[in-house]
Write a protein that holds these residues in place. Structure first.
Motif, PDB file in Angstrom:
ATOM      1  N   TRP A 257      -6.111   1.608  13.947  1.00 30.62           N
ATOM      2  CA  TRP A 257      -4.806   1.425  14.058  1.00 30.62           C
ATOM      3  C   TRP A 257      -3.964   2.807  13.706  1.00 30.62           C
ATOM      4  CZ3 TRP A 257      -1.769  -2.879  15.023  1.00 30.62           C
ATOM      5  CH2 TRP A 257      -0.717  -2.998  14.529  1.00 30.62           C
ATOM      6  N   ASN A 258      -3.082   3.175  14.532  1.00 33.46           N
ATOM      7  CA  ASN A 258      -2.683   4.523  14.307  1.00 33.46           C
ATOM      8  C   ASN A 258      -1.412   4.395  13.272  1.00 33.46           C
ATOM      9  OD1 ASN A 258      -1.588   6.908  14.551  1.00 33.46           O
ATOM     10  ND2 ASN A 258      -1.040   6.821  16.718  1.00 33.46           N
ATOM     11  N   THR A 259      -1.469   4.509  12.073  1.00 38.04           N
ATOM     12  CA  THR A 259      -0.461   4.617  11.164  1.00 38.04           C
ATOM     13  C   THR A 259       0.626   5.753  11.470  1.00 38.04           C
ATOM     14  OG1 THR A 259      -1.353   5.653   9.504  1.00 38.04           O
ATOM     15  CG2 THR A 259      -1.942   3.247   9.723  1.00 38.04           C
ATOM     16  N   LYS A 260       0.226   6.990  12.130  1.00 34.21           N
ATOM     17  CA  LYS A 260       0.889   8.088  12.172  1.00 34.21           C
ATOM     18  C   LYS A 260       2.217   8.096  12.925  1.00 34.21           C
ATOM     19  CE  LYS A 260      -0.679  11.871  14.547  1.00 34.21           C
ATOM     20  NZ  LYS A 260       0.178  11.837  15.546  1.00 34.21           N
ATOM     21  N   GLU A 261       2.039   6.836  13.720  1.00 38.15           N
ATOM     22  CA  GLU A 261       3.390   6.480  14.468  1.00 38.15           C
ATOM     23  C   GLU A 261       4.375   5.869  13.338  1.00 38.15           C
ATOM     24  OE1 GLU A 261       3.672   7.852  17.366  1.00 38.15           O
ATOM     25  OE2 GLU A 261       2.089   8.648  17.352  1.00 38.15           O
ATOM     26  N   VAL A 262       3.835   5.407  12.200  1.00 38.77           N
ATOM     27  CA  VAL A 262       4.874   4.411  11.453  1.00 38.77           C
ATOM     28  C   VAL A 262       5.271   5.376  10.247  1.00 38.77           C
ATOM     29  CG1 VAL A 262       4.790   2.429   9.974  1.00 38.77           C
ATOM     30  CG2 VAL A 262       3.453   2.236  12.186  1.00 38.77           C
ATOM     31  N   PHE A 263       4.231   6.103   9.593  1.00 39.46           N
ATOM     32  CA  PHE A 263       4.633   7.004   8.458  1.00 39.46           C
ATOM     33  C   PHE A 263       3.747   8.241   8.503  1.00 39.46           C
ATOM     34  CE2 PHE A 263       1.665   3.595   6.846  1.00 39.46           C
ATOM     35  CZ  PHE A 263       0.599   4.350   6.173  1.00 39.46           C
ATOM     36  N   LYS A 264       4.164   8.988   7.742  1.00 36.89           N
ATOM     37  CA  LYS A 264       3.064  10.311   7.552  1.00 36.89           C
ATOM     38  C   LYS A 264       3.302  10.848   5.958  1.00 36.89           C
ATOM     39  CE  LYS A 264       3.549  12.268  12.157  1.00 36.89           C
ATOM     40  NZ  LYS A 264       3.596  13.661  12.951  1.00 36.89           N
ATOM     41  N   LEU A 265       2.146  11.310   5.682  1.00 36.77           N
ATOM     42  CA  LEU A 265       1.831  11.564   4.223  1.00 36.77           C
ATOM     43  C   LEU A 265       1.763  12.987   4.159  1.00 36.77           C
ATOM     44  CD1 LEU A 265      -1.228   9.049   3.513  1.00 36.77           C
ATOM     45  CD2 LEU A 265       1.345   8.825   3.148  1.00 36.77           C
ATOM     46  N   GLN A 266       1.890  13.483   2.911  1.00 38.55           N
ATOM     47  CA  GLN A 266       1.740  14.901   2.580  1.00 38.55           C
ATOM     48  C   GLN A 266       1.345  15.246   1.052  1.00 38.55           C
ATOM     49  OE1 GLN A 266       5.422  17.064   3.172  1.00 38.55           O
ATOM     50  NE2 GLN A 266       4.694  19.241   3.035  1.00 38.55           N
ATOM     51  N   VAL A 267       0.669  16.133   0.770  1.00 42.99           N
ATOM     52  CA  VAL A 267       0.237  16.408  -0.598  1.00 42.99           C
ATOM     53  C   VAL A 267       0.917  17.458  -1.097  1.00 42.99           C
ATOM     54  CG1 VAL A 267      -1.767  17.063  -2.254  1.00 42.99           C
ATOM     55  CG2 VAL A 267      -2.219  15.489  -0.179  1.00 42.99           C
ATOM     56  N   LYS A 268       1.485  17.253  -1.999  1.00 44.91           N
ATOM     57  CA  LYS A 268       2.345  18.439  -2.844  1.00 44.91           C
ATOM     58  C   LYS A 268       1.970  18.583  -4.296  1.00 44.91           C
ATOM     59  CE  LYS A 268       6.537  17.948  -0.192  1.00 44.91           C
ATOM     60  NZ  LYS A 268       7.923  17.609  -0.227  1.00 44.91           N
ATOM     61  N   GLY A 269       2.068  19.907  -4.670  1.00 44.85           N
ATOM     62  CA  GLY A 269       1.805  20.200  -6.059  1.00 44.85           C
ATOM     63  C   GLY A 269       0.612  20.683  -6.559  1.00 44.85           C
ATOM     64  N   VAL A 270      -0.252  20.928  -5.476  1.00 43.31           N
ATOM     65  CA  VAL A 270      -1.396  21.524  -5.804  1.00 43.31           C
ATOM     66  C   VAL A 270      -1.624  23.136  -6.259  1.00 43.31           C
ATOM     67  CG1 VAL A 270      -2.845  20.007  -4.303  1.00 43.31           C
ATOM     68  CG2 VAL A 270      -2.199  21.912  -3.443  1.00 43.31           C
ATOM     69  N   SER A 271      -2.494  23.486  -6.917  1.00 45.39           N
ATOM     70  CA  SER A 271      -2.478  24.807  -7.156  1.00 45.39           C
ATOM     71  C   SER A 271      -2.763  25.939  -6.241  1.00 45.39           C
ATOM     72  CB  SER A 271      -3.431  25.016  -8.264  1.00 45.39           C
ATOM     73  OG  SER A 271      -4.997  25.077  -7.924  1.00 45.39           O
ATOM     74  N   LYS A 272      -2.335  27.158  -6.335  1.00 45.66           N
ATOM     75  CA  LYS A 272      -2.694  28.083  -5.154  1.00 45.66           C
ATOM     76  C   LYS A 272      -4.228  28.109  -4.982  1.00 45.66           C
ATOM     77  CE  LYS A 272       1.760  30.670  -5.824  1.00 45.66           C
ATOM     78  NZ  LYS A 272       2.442  32.200  -6.158  1.00 45.66           N
ATOM     79  N   PHE A 273      -4.974  28.151  -5.973  1.00 37.46           N
ATOM     80  CA  PHE A 273      -6.367  28.341  -5.856  1.00 37.46           C
ATOM     81  C   PHE A 273      -6.958  27.047  -4.835  1.00 37.46           C
ATOM     82  CE2 PHE A 273     -10.536  27.333  -7.412  1.00 37.46           C
ATOM     83  CZ  PHE A 273     -11.290  28.506  -6.990  1.00 37.46           C
TER      84      PHE A 273
END
Length: 408
Positions: A257-273
């Motif tokens: 099932w292709n959920t990328k046509e419904v919503f997308k995710l993104q990770v934020k707040g990780v350290s530069k390392f």
């Protein structure tokens, strides 16, 4: 547009003013509410400082997660007069089977209350109002899903809204690497027509699995369903004739099932390392794919997810066949630009659980489902000599739970 309104008196936030405000709960109006809902949900996405957070982009359609169901709704809560949006909730109603019995169930999801207006009873009011809508649509049960560590959500539903902890599932996440995965030799993978897939699924799940959707054909024919695939030993392929209904002695099934046509995710707040390490692993895997490094995808920009559903295996070599299908789905995702993960959700004791490839640290061992019986307990079967069927009190027919991809 139909309008359903509920009012609740709440104390004014701020300096302890004695004024009372009225919160209205009504159905979502796209033209009127879209911008306000998107802004409120952005405020809800803010995670804890110093910790990574997973942000969801609904691609400009706040109702997208229930739109695939014929019977669905989204309710919004706003302050009367001022019109400030303070909460939303979504639900759908569908018919599922359970060991030969069928029931109309409501799935409640997407409850959000603005951070500045929590602990004021708005969440409880939204749940109560969405339950009334579900009852009007004929729902006999309502259920919700949440991570077992989400104590505020669990307490709201179990303590204030009388839900019962029901089933525990595992959410298994496999990142999409920069290299292709190998599919074992001697394995044939066949794409099934939606009609044949529906027939096979009804045969293997219809009388045993919980939550098997009666409209499985609609799911399999959806443009979001990228296909249903069967793996079998190559030596069995010439002997298999789908017209006979006789299955190979060993086989495995899954749908994508292709959920990328419904919503997308993104990770934020990780350290530069951590960011540098993830990017470095991806580059190294791209440069030397023959090493088959377990590289980390670029989840720091928006990415999509493939959801695997209808996973089933049978026969002596079935585990190897299901692993090959999972590798096949991973390779499909690799060829789809912007797809960052392949996800499956299965019952905690489902036989396929230990076969599905996943990264343990990115998976959820316990996804909790809570359920509530709607309406009267006096509902009778056609045969008055039989006890009324009560899903909440009866033992599960098997450890297999069919997770509807539209629920994800």
């Amino acid at each position: 547009m139909s309008l359903r309104v509920a009012a609740e008196n709440l104390p004014m936030l701020g300096d302890g003013a004695a004024e009372n405000l009225v919160v209205l709960v009504r159905e979502y109006d796209e033209e009127r509410d879209k911008t306000a809902v998107e802004e409120m949900e952005r405020r809800c996405e803010v995670g804890q400082r110093g910790k990574p957070s997973l942000v969801t982009d609904l691609l400009g359609d706040p109702i997208c997660r229930v739109r695939q169901f014929p019977s669905h709704v989204m309710l919004v809560a706003e302050y009367y007069g001022g019109g400030e949006m303070v909460g939303v909730i979504r639900a759908c109603v569908k018919t599922v089977t359970r060991g030969g019995n069928s029931a109309a169930v409501a799935y409640i999801l997407g409850l959000r209350v603005s951070p500045a207006h929590r602990r004021l009873g708005i969440g409880t009011k939204l749940v109560q109002e969405i339950e009334e809508w579900c009852k009007q649509k004929g729902a006999e049960y309502a259920y919700m899903a949440t991570d077992c560590t989400n104590e505020p959500s669990i307490n709201l539903f179990t303590r204030k809204c009388s839900y019962t902890k029901f089933r525990t599932l595992s959410m298994l996440v496999q990142p999409v690497h920069a290299h292709y995965k190998t599919i074992g030799s001697g394995i044939a993978i066949v794409r099934l027509t939606p009609k044949l897939a529906g027939t096979l699924y009804r045969g293997v799940f219809g009388n045993s699995a919980e939550f098997f959707p009666k409209d499985i054909d609609t799911i399999l024919s959806s443009k979001l369903n990228l296909g249903t695939f069967m793996a079998m030993p190559k030596k069995s392929l010439p002997k298999w004739d789908p017209k006979t209904g006789i299955l190979p002695s060993s086989f495995a099934l899954l749908s994508v099932w292709n959920t990328k046509e419904v919503f997308k995710l993104q990770v934020k707040g990780v350290s530069k390392f951590k960011y540098a390490c993830c990017v470095g692993s991806r580059l190294l895997d791209s440069w030397m794919p023959w090493l088959r490094l377990p590289s980390f995808p670029d989840v720091f920009r928006q990415f999509g997810v493939y959801f695997l559903h209808g996973l089933y295996k049978e026969g002596n070599s079935a585990s190897r066949l299901l692993k090959a299908l999972c590798a096949f789905a991973h390779n499909m995702a690799k060829d789809d630009d912007g797809c960052g993960a392949v996800v499956a959700e299965v019952g905690h004791l489902d036989p396929v659980r230990d076969v599905i490839p996943h990264w343990r640290k990115f998976s959820w061992a316990e996804d909790l489902w809570c359920i509530k019986k709607m309406g009267d307990d006096e509902k009778q079967n056609d045969d008055e000599s039989c006890e009324p069927f009560d899903w909440m009190k009866s033992r599960p027919p098997s450890p297999v739970i069919f997770v509807d991809p539209r629920d994800f």
